[in-house]
Design a protein around this motif. Structure first.
Motif: not given
Lengths: 293, 321
Positions: A126-127, A164-165, B44-49
């Motif tokens: 997913g990432v 985020a990006g 946090p990572t996935f919330a932002l992504l």
């Protein structure tokens, strides 16, 4: 490097003077010549920029590309008054986002690298999938999103999406590195009574400083150079980052080349300073051979 | 990395299926519970992504099928945007030709000039010289991109520019042009800027590949009398195809996404003489508020970039030695 013995060597080398004989014998002289030629043209625009940055208007009109006296260092003062605010904004934006990005990416990459939790590969995919999504696809919806969130024309409109990006690529690189760290060390620490957080903070992070540095620098470079996102989301001159600030500066000061070029020079200095402190990291990170397909 | 990719689609659910069926539910639940702090680490990572990456990406794909002007109710068009794009929009068709020129030159220049520089550096004897040249070639890469673009704008400037001054100096006054201001030359000026086209990062990637070639291979080639240009073509290039492939992929992606340079240098003009699809998307979205139509261009670019990348990765074979 035994490699180089086989290079073609000029036959007439013995007939030359002593200094040149060495250059002929090593066969390197034409490489220096070639590299010098390339470097000359690579640096020419920057040299001319520096020359022009010391000129006033009449000097530029008469002798645009040669050094003229008296020099006008006051161009730099004038440019600094305009550019300094943009530089500060860029430092705040890139600085905040790089800290946030590295912290979050390191935590996530650590989770992916060291714990076989259910769904690990699915989440990781997913990432990774986001590496394939170009900015063109997301630009418009992302703009409308931050508009709806009321973030337009604030610092957060840059910082939050940059964090985020930026994570995507960083997680990808950091996971590989964390996975390659020797597991025995972490076992030993656990046996000595360290909890998971302590293992991460006191062993994982110190061992990974160089790769964290590389990831951080790449993030700073890409956010520092971003044009489109700040252009569409920032309106007020007080918040403009360096890229769009310089763009506005050029439009306003077109043909007043001296201060303009001084502005370009000043704008380049922060990254050059960053590079001066990190060049080893940078060059070695890119030269490690890990980067290919 | 390849093993990761192969493993990637296999979720743990399928792995759990391989276990004894009666234990599966409990085990999976227990394992999830056991690793609950790991999921917390990922929140946090996935919330932002999800907010800033996934949501816009899906929204971009979805809205490409709508007429969607700001302030108005979105109206479903099906493939209408794409039909308009490829049949009625002459500027878009023209921009495709422009971007293929830009991208082709980017690929050609990225596989030649930086490779030549990398070979020159690699074959130097002194390690000190090697390091010096590596630092010198990377140095221009840290000058902010916008400064480079604005400098090239100055070089091409019709009245004060360096290029015209050079032409005057060598007696070619007839060739002088407002390079970015003339419809005949604007696109070529944008395409060929960046002379001598040596990207420092690209050089370092090639160098890394060359340094990775084992000494045995090179030694045995020397024993067989293979040296100089012959060695470059028969040994160096085949052995660093992986790097070439990466550079080509990056150059293609960079070319298709490289509309920022056009935006800064000419804004697509004069007229639409140097228009490229990315900039056409920008204009539609931010000048004329045609968000749905612009999203369709964005989706087209996404599909194009992904398709070309897959073709390159799949069909340009990397030799493993």
């Amino acid at each position: 490097m035994t490699v180089l013995e086989g290079q073609p060597q000029p036959v007439q080398r013995m007939s030359l003077g002593a200094g040149w004989r060495r250059a002929w014998r090593t066969g390197d002289w034409w490489r220096h010549l070639g590299l010098g030629g390339f470097l000359f043209f690579m640096f020419l625009p920057f040299i001319i920029t520096i020359i022009i940055s010391f000129k006033d208007i009449p000097q530029f009109d008469h002798y645009p590309f040669t050094v003229t006296f008296p020099l006008h260092p006051d161009n730099y003062l004038e440019a600094w008054r305009i550019v300094s605010r943009y530089i500060l904004n860029s430092i705040i934006t890139s600085g905040t986002s790089v800290i946030g990005m590295v912290v979050l990416a390191a935590i996530a990459a650590w989770a992916f690298a060291r714990y076989p939790f259910p769904g690990r590969e699915l989440f990781f995919f997913g990432v990774l999938a986001l590496l394939m999504v170009p900015g063109e696809l997301t630009l418009i919806p992302a703009f409308l999103l931050v508009k709806d969130l009321g973030l337009l024309n604030t610092r957060w409109v840059l910082i939050a999406p940059y964090i985020a990006g930026g994570q995507v690529f960083a997680i990808f690189i950091l996971r590989q590195f964390f996975e390659a760290l020797p597991g025995e060390m972490f076992e030993a620490a656990r046996i000595d009574g360290a909890n998971e957080l302590q293992v991460f903070r006191h062993i994982g992070i110190p061992l990974s400083q160089s790769i964290l540095g590389v990831v951080a620098i790449m993030h700073v470079l890409s956010t520092w150079n971003d044009v489109i996102w700040p252009l569409v989301t920032l309106r007020s001159n007080e918040l403009m980052t360096l890229t769009i600030g310089l763009y506005a500066f050029r439009t306003a000061w077109y043909t007043i080349w001296g201060p303009l070029m001084a502005g370009y020079v000043i704008a380049s200095i922060p990254l050059i300073i960053l590079f001066a402190f990190t060049s080893r990291l940078f060059v070695e990170g890119l030269s490690s051979g890990a980067i290919k397909m | 990395m390849t093993t990761e990719e192969i493993r990637a689609p296999a979720s743990s659910a399928t792995m759990a299926d391989l276990r004894a069926p009666r234990e599966r539910q409990a085990t999976l639940g227990q394992r999830i519970y056991r690793y609950r702090f790991v999921y917390l680490m990922l929140v946090p990572t996935f919330a932002l992504l999800l907010t800033f990456n996934y949501y816009p990406a899906f929204m971009g794909l979805y809205r490409a099928f709508f007429k969607w002007d700001i302030g108005l109710q979105p109206e479903f068009l099906g493939l209408g945007n794409f039909e308009k794009l490829f049949i009625k929009d002459d500027t878009f068709i023209k921009s495709l030709r422009h971007v293929s020129l830009l991208t082709s030159w980017r690929v050609i220049s990225a596989v030649t000039f930086p490779f030549i520089v990398a070979e020159l550096i690699f074959n130097l004897r002194s390690n000190v010289h090697k390091y010096t040249y590596r630092v010198l070639t990377i140095l221009p890469a840290v000058v902010p991109g916008i400064v480079i673009l604005l400098l090239w704008q100055f070089i091409y400037d019709g009245t004060h520019g360096l290029l015209n001054a050079f032409l005057e100096g060598v007696g070619l006054e007839d060739w002088q042009q407002p390079w970015l201001g003339s419809p005949k030359t604007a696109l070529y000026a944008v395409t060929f800027m960046g002379f001598p086209w040596v990207g420092g990062v690209t050089v370092l990637i090639y160098l890394a590949g060359l340094q990775g070639i084992s000494d045995e291979v090179i030694d045995s080639s020397l024993v067989d009398g293979c040296s100089g240009l012959r060695r470059i073509f028969s040994i160096d290039i085949p052995l660093i195809l992986g790097q070439f492939k990466l550079i080509i992929v990056l150059a293609v992606i960079g070319g298709l996404q490289g509309w920022v340079a056009v935006f800064v240098m000419t804004a697509g003009g004069p007229g639409t003489a140097s228009m490229v699809p990315g900039l056409w998307m920008y204009n539609n979205a931010f000048l004329w508020n045609k968000m749905g139509y612009a999203s369709a261009i964005g989706m087209f670019l996404f599909v194009l970039i992904m398709g070309l990348t897959i073709i390159n990765v799949k069909f340009v074979k990397t030799g493993d030695y």
